[in-house]
Design a protein around this motif. Structure first.
Motif, PDB file in Angstrom:
ATOM      1  N   LYS B  13       0.826  -1.220   0.000  1.00  0.00           N
ATOM      2  CA  LYS B  13       0.000   0.000   0.000  1.00  0.00           C
ATOM      3  C   LYS B  13       0.854   1.261   0.000  1.00  0.00           C
ATOM      4  O   LYS B  13       1.980   1.267   0.515  1.00  0.00           O
ATOM      5  CB  LYS B  13      -0.893   0.006   1.235  1.00  0.00           C
ATOM      6  N   ILE B  14       0.248   2.314  -0.532  1.00  0.00           N
ATOM      7  CA  ILE B  14       0.906   3.626  -0.476  1.00  0.00           C
ATOM      8  C   ILE B  14       0.641   4.220   0.904  1.00  0.00           C
ATOM      9  O   ILE B  14      -0.511   4.317   1.341  1.00  0.00           O
ATOM     10  CB  ILE B  14       0.343   4.566  -1.570  1.00  0.00           C
ATOM     11  N   LYS B  15       1.714   4.599   1.594  1.00  0.00           N
ATOM     12  CA  LYS B  15       1.589   5.145   2.953  1.00  0.00           C
ATOM     13  C   LYS B  15       1.333   6.646   2.904  1.00  0.00           C
ATOM     14  O   LYS B  15       0.562   7.189   3.677  1.00  0.00           O
ATOM     15  CB  LYS B  15       2.885   4.855   3.708  1.00  0.00           C
ATOM     16  N   GLU B  16       2.024   7.290   1.973  1.00  0.00           N
ATOM     17  CA  GLU B  16       1.914   8.744   1.902  1.00  0.00           C
ATOM     18  C   GLU B  16       2.370   9.222   0.529  1.00  0.00           C
ATOM     19  O   GLU B  16       3.216   8.595  -0.106  1.00  0.00           O
ATOM     20  CB  GLU B  16       2.833   9.350   2.974  1.00  0.00           C
ATOM     21  N   ILE B  17       1.781  10.321   0.085  1.00  0.00           N
ATOM     22  CA  ILE B  17       2.231  10.922  -1.180  1.00  0.00           C
ATOM     23  C   ILE B  17       2.648  12.356  -0.888  1.00  0.00           C
ATOM     24  O   ILE B  17       1.849  13.146  -0.370  1.00  0.00           O
ATOM     25  CB  ILE B  17       1.113  10.895  -2.253  1.00  0.00           C
ATOM     26  N   ILE B  18       3.895  12.687  -1.163  1.00  0.00           N
ATOM     27  CA  ILE B  18       4.392  14.041  -0.904  1.00  0.00           C
ATOM     28  C   ILE B  18       4.594  14.764  -2.234  1.00  0.00           C
ATOM     29  O   ILE B  18       5.466  14.381  -3.026  1.00  0.00           O
ATOM     30  CB  ILE B  18       5.734  13.994  -0.129  1.00  0.00           C
ATOM     31  N   PRO B  19       3.798  15.789  -2.506  1.00  0.00           N
ATOM     32  CA  PRO B  19       4.028  16.530  -3.744  1.00  0.00           C
ATOM     33  C   PRO B  19       5.360  17.280  -3.655  1.00  0.00           C
ATOM     34  O   PRO B  19       5.647  17.921  -2.645  1.00  0.00           O
ATOM     35  CB  PRO B  19       2.853  17.519  -3.789  1.00  0.00           C
ATOM     36  N   GLU B  20       6.180  17.149  -4.685  1.00  0.00           N
ATOM     37  CA  GLU B  20       7.474  17.833  -4.701  1.00  0.00           C
ATOM     38  C   GLU B  20       7.386  19.092  -5.565  1.00  0.00           C
ATOM     39  O   GLU B  20       7.863  20.151  -5.178  1.00  0.00           O
ATOM     40  CB  GLU B  20       8.565  16.914  -5.265  1.00  0.00           C
ATOM     41  N   THR B  21       6.802  18.929  -6.749  1.00  0.00           N
ATOM     42  CA  THR B  21       6.614  20.060  -7.670  1.00  0.00           C
ATOM     43  C   THR B  21       5.228  19.882  -8.302  1.00  0.00           C
ATOM     44  O   THR B  21       4.490  18.972  -7.914  1.00  0.00           O
ATOM     45  CB  THR B  21       7.670  20.070  -8.804  1.00  0.00           C
ATOM     46  N   HIS B  22       4.906  20.694  -9.311  1.00  0.00           N
ATOM     47  CA  HIS B  22       3.583  20.565  -9.916  1.00  0.00           C
ATOM     48  C   HIS B  22       3.383  19.215 -10.611  1.00  0.00           C
ATOM     49  O   HIS B  22       2.260  18.757 -10.762  1.00  0.00           O
ATOM     50  CB  HIS B  22       3.322  21.722 -10.895  1.00  0.00           C
ATOM     51  N   ASN B  23       4.477  18.560 -11.036  1.00  0.00           N
ATOM     52  CA  ASN B  23       4.311  17.262 -11.720  1.00  0.00           C
ATOM     53  C   ASN B  23       5.217  16.166 -11.163  1.00  0.00           C
ATOM     54  O   ASN B  23       5.411  15.130 -11.802  1.00  0.00           O
ATOM     55  CB  ASN B  23       4.521  17.426 -13.235  1.00  0.00           C
ATOM     56  N   ILE B  24       5.794  16.388  -9.998  1.00  0.00           N
ATOM     57  CA  ILE B  24       6.640  15.355  -9.375  1.00  0.00           C
ATOM     58  C   ILE B  24       6.146  15.124  -7.944  1.00  0.00           C
ATOM     59  O   ILE B  24       5.898  16.090  -7.206  1.00  0.00           O
ATOM     60  CB  ILE B  24       8.130  15.795  -9.334  1.00  0.00           C
ATOM     61  N   SER B  25       5.984  13.851  -7.582  1.00  0.00           N
ATOM     62  CA  SER B  25       5.606  13.516  -6.205  1.00  0.00           C
ATOM     63  C   SER B  25       6.470  12.380  -5.698  1.00  0.00           C
ATOM     64  O   SER B  25       6.973  11.574  -6.488  1.00  0.00           O
ATOM     65  CB  SER B  25       4.135  13.087  -6.126  1.00  0.00           C
ATOM     66  N   THR B  26       6.604  12.307  -4.371  1.00  0.00           N
ATOM     67  CA  THR B  26       7.294  11.179  -3.772  1.00  0.00           C
ATOM     68  C   THR B  26       6.239  10.246  -3.184  1.00  0.00           C
ATOM     69  O   THR B  26       5.393  10.683  -2.401  1.00  0.00           O
ATOM     70  CB  THR B  26       8.278  11.643  -2.685  1.00  0.00           C
ATOM     71  N   PHE B  27       6.269   8.989  -3.613  1.00  0.00           N
ATOM     72  CA  PHE B  27       5.314   7.980  -3.147  1.00  0.00           C
ATOM     73  C   PHE B  27       6.021   7.116  -2.103  1.00  0.00           C
ATOM     74  O   PHE B  27       6.973   6.419  -2.423  1.00  0.00           O
ATOM     75  CB  PHE B  27       4.825   7.130  -4.322  1.00  0.00           C
ATOM     76  N   ILE B  28       5.540   7.224  -0.868  1.00  0.00           N
ATOM     77  CA  ILE B  28       6.140   6.436   0.219  1.00  0.00           C
ATOM     78  C   ILE B  28       5.280   5.186   0.418  1.00  0.00           C
ATOM     79  O   ILE B  28       4.060   5.281   0.551  1.00  0.00           O
ATOM     80  CB  ILE B  28       6.215   7.255   1.522  1.00  0.00           C
TER      81      ILE B  28
END
Lengths: 334, 271
Positions: B13-28
């Motif tokens: 499962k995805i624990k958290e999604i951190i938006p980095e920029t308008h089109n980049i995110s970090t999926f934890i």
């Protein structure tokens, strides 16, 4: 290796017995082409062991054009049924050897391929009547099975002379030993002549060998030479799908109810988007690069890793080509 | 022993999604579905859409696996539709790890461009885990604009780590940007490392890779010490499907990081 004779009168009975514990596929000659068909009691049994390899490649017996390779989130195992491939030619054995190297002998093992391969008994047949498209002699393949098969048969006047190569082949023969006879002296002599004649014929069809350093010559060919070679290509990819040694594939996922099926399909390195990445970069955006890459893959890279060409000399690429591009002509010119 | 299915992705499962920029995110992700080493990559499955190769951006020593991903195509498009708690699949690890032990006692020079900094973060965090083993770790990172910088919240913290030196640039600045302006090669005019010994690591878009590599070669880095992250179409990840081939290399098996020594004779290796 041990030799046995399967008398002509016993061939059908032998196939019938084999069919009791698996599917048996054997060659027939129809409308100028050879095809492998499944043995059933109701069909007339008219095998042909002399004509060249089947029109279709035989890779789909182990590596189907569409194959579910995984299920998500819960996986399930592939179970293959026992099958006998009876009468396939040695060019197709080269294909199987290529797949064995890629899918079994190179880690990680491909469980789907391995399961089907292990459930398959291969009884190859000599190829006494090479056709104009054949060039197995140029790529280190003999016109008869000398390995990779469990048994190889040669058509002789008294029936089929069988040579056993593996313990599985030995088991097949011993299980049906009442159908076999001693090979005697005549049949092996006949086989020797058949093979010599086949090689002579191949020598006539392909009198010029590829140059010793063909791999380096392909590498140094240059775009201009390859451009000239591919100028008639209409990008139908028939050469790649018909090829018994091409093993490129693509994985795609499909929804099936609540689950996902991961499907493997044959792919072709001539597709423009074949190597393109998500960001849009494409290392082989021009057809000439993709065309060249096919030659490099078969004669250079594969050879460097495995020590033989990923080409069987079966000529299906030439027969299937809309523009009648002959791979031999390209290689001879280099 | 029965063969493990190399095409099956482990559900997680995805624990958290951190938006980095308008089109980049970090999926934890919720944990570490596979044990990887810095330099290796994984195939990430977006259920029903497909899978694509990504190098984790988290430390191999972390509890949770992270991927920093730019929305560019079909699979990443599907991924950006997902929410916290949704299921994804992970296959791997694939490819070769960096030979970290060979870098002990040396200066490390890392050059990232855009989202290409994401896989280098995994290397950086692995180095930071044993920072005393290395003489100094340099990061040179460029993005298009200040809004396109990933990890902008973390970078000030990393700058404070003893033995770490970070310099940034953006192609186009804005009213608030006080740093350097220009493409990432402006950070390579002065390279303060022992060029004969130091390894360099490059990841970014094809053009950036080309010009940074050219600059590093000119500066005098040993060709075998220039490590290049190759972005190729890795479909199977196990050296069978043939899609990622560059010359004689399967990028999925022999890479995903190759050295300049490996690829310098290939015409346009970064395309």
């Amino acid at each position: 290796m041990r030799l046995y004779l399967l008398p002509s009168n016993n061939i059908k009975n032998f196939v019938k017995k084999l069919a009791q514990d698996g599917s048996v596929y054997y060659p027939i000659f129809e409308d100028d082409k050879t095809h492998l068909i499944k043995f059933t009691e109701d069909k007339e049994f008219e095998p042909n062991f002399e004509k060249i390899r089947t029109a279709e490649n035989i890779k789909h017996f182990f590596f189907p054009s569409r194959d579910v390779v995984a299920k998500f989130p819960k996986d399930s195992k592939v179970k293959a049924e026992k099958q006998y491939l009876f009468g396939i030619k040695s060019c197709d054995l080269r294909g199987i050897e290529v797949y064995d190297r890629i899918f079994i002998k190179t880690e990680p093992v491909d469980p789907m391929y391995k399961e089907r391969r292990e459930k398959t008994i291969i009884i190859s047949a000599d190829c006494p009547e090479p056709a104009d498209c054949c060039f197995c002699n140029l790529v280190g393949v003999s016109p008869y099975g000398a390995g990779t098969c469990d048994i190889n048969v040669t058509k002789v006047s008294a029936g089929l002379l069988c040579e056993v190569f593996t313990k599985f082949g030995e088991q097949v023969i011993s299980k049906h030993k009442d159908l076999f006879e001693e090979a005697g002296k005549e049949a092996p002599k006949e086989r020797e002549k058949t093979r010599k004649d086949a090689l002579t014929e191949l020598g006539k069809i392909n009198s010029k060998p590829f140059k010793e350093d063909i791999a380096e010559r392909i590498e140094k060919a240059g775009k201009e030479t390859m451009q000239d070679a591919q100028k008639d290509c209409v990008e139908c990819f028939a050469c790649l799908y018909a090829c018994p040694t091409c093993y490129c594939f693509l994985l795609s996922d499909y929804k099936k109810g609540k689950n996902i099926e991961r499907v493997r399909t044959w792919d072709a390195c001539y597709y423009a988007a074949y190597a393109r990445v998500g960001g849009g970069a494409n290392p082989r955006s021009d057809l000439v690069e993709r065309f060249w890459n096919r030659f490099l893959c078969k004669f250079n890279y594969f050879n460097e890793y495995e020590g033989f060409f990923a080409c069987s000399g079966c000529g299906r690429c030439y027969r299937g080509c809309s523009a009648k591009i002959d791979i031999r002509e390209i290689l001879w010119k280099l | 022993m029965e063969a493990v299915n190399p095409y099956y992705p482990i559900p997680i499962k995805i624990k958290e999604i951190i938006p980095e920029t308008h089109n980049i995110s970090t999926f934890i992700l919720e944990g570490m579905p596979i044990q990887f080493k810095a330099g290796q990559f994984a195939e990430l499955t977006v259920p029903g859409v497909g899978e694509a190769p990504f190098t984790p951006s988290s430390s191999p020593y972390a509890d949770d696996m992270e991927f920093t991903i730019m929305k560019v195509g079909r699979v990443t498009g599907g991924l950006f539709e997902l929410k916290k708690g949704d299921l994804v699949g992970v296959r791997g690890p694939f490819g070769k790890a960096y030979p970290l032990k060979d870098f002990k006692g040396k200066e490390i020079f890392i050059v990232g461009g855009g989202v290409g900094f994401a896989p280098l973060r995994s290397l950086f965090l692995a180095l930071v885990h044993n920072i005393k083993d290395y003489k100094k770790v340099y990061i040179r990172y460029g993005a298009r604009t200040p809004d396109d910088l990933v990890y902008w919240k973390l970078i000030p913290k990393w700058q404070k780590i003893n033995g770490v030196d970070i310099d940034l640039t953006v192609d186009i600045g804005d009213d608030f940007w006080e740093g350097k302006v220009g493409v990432v090669t402006v950070l390579l005019d002065d390279i303060p490392v022992d060029l004969d010994k130091a390894p360099a690591f490059v990841c970014g878009p094809p053009l950036m890779m080309k010009f940074v590599t050219q600059r590093l070669v000119e500066a005098g880095f040993q060709h075998r010490n220039i490590y290049l992250s190759m972005e190729k179409n890795m479909s199977c990840g196990i050296g069978k499907c043939n899609h990622c081939r560059v010359g004689k290399f399967y990028v999925c098996k022999d890479g995903p990081v190759l050295t300049w020594d490996d690829v310098k004779d290939i015409e346009e290796p970064f395309l």
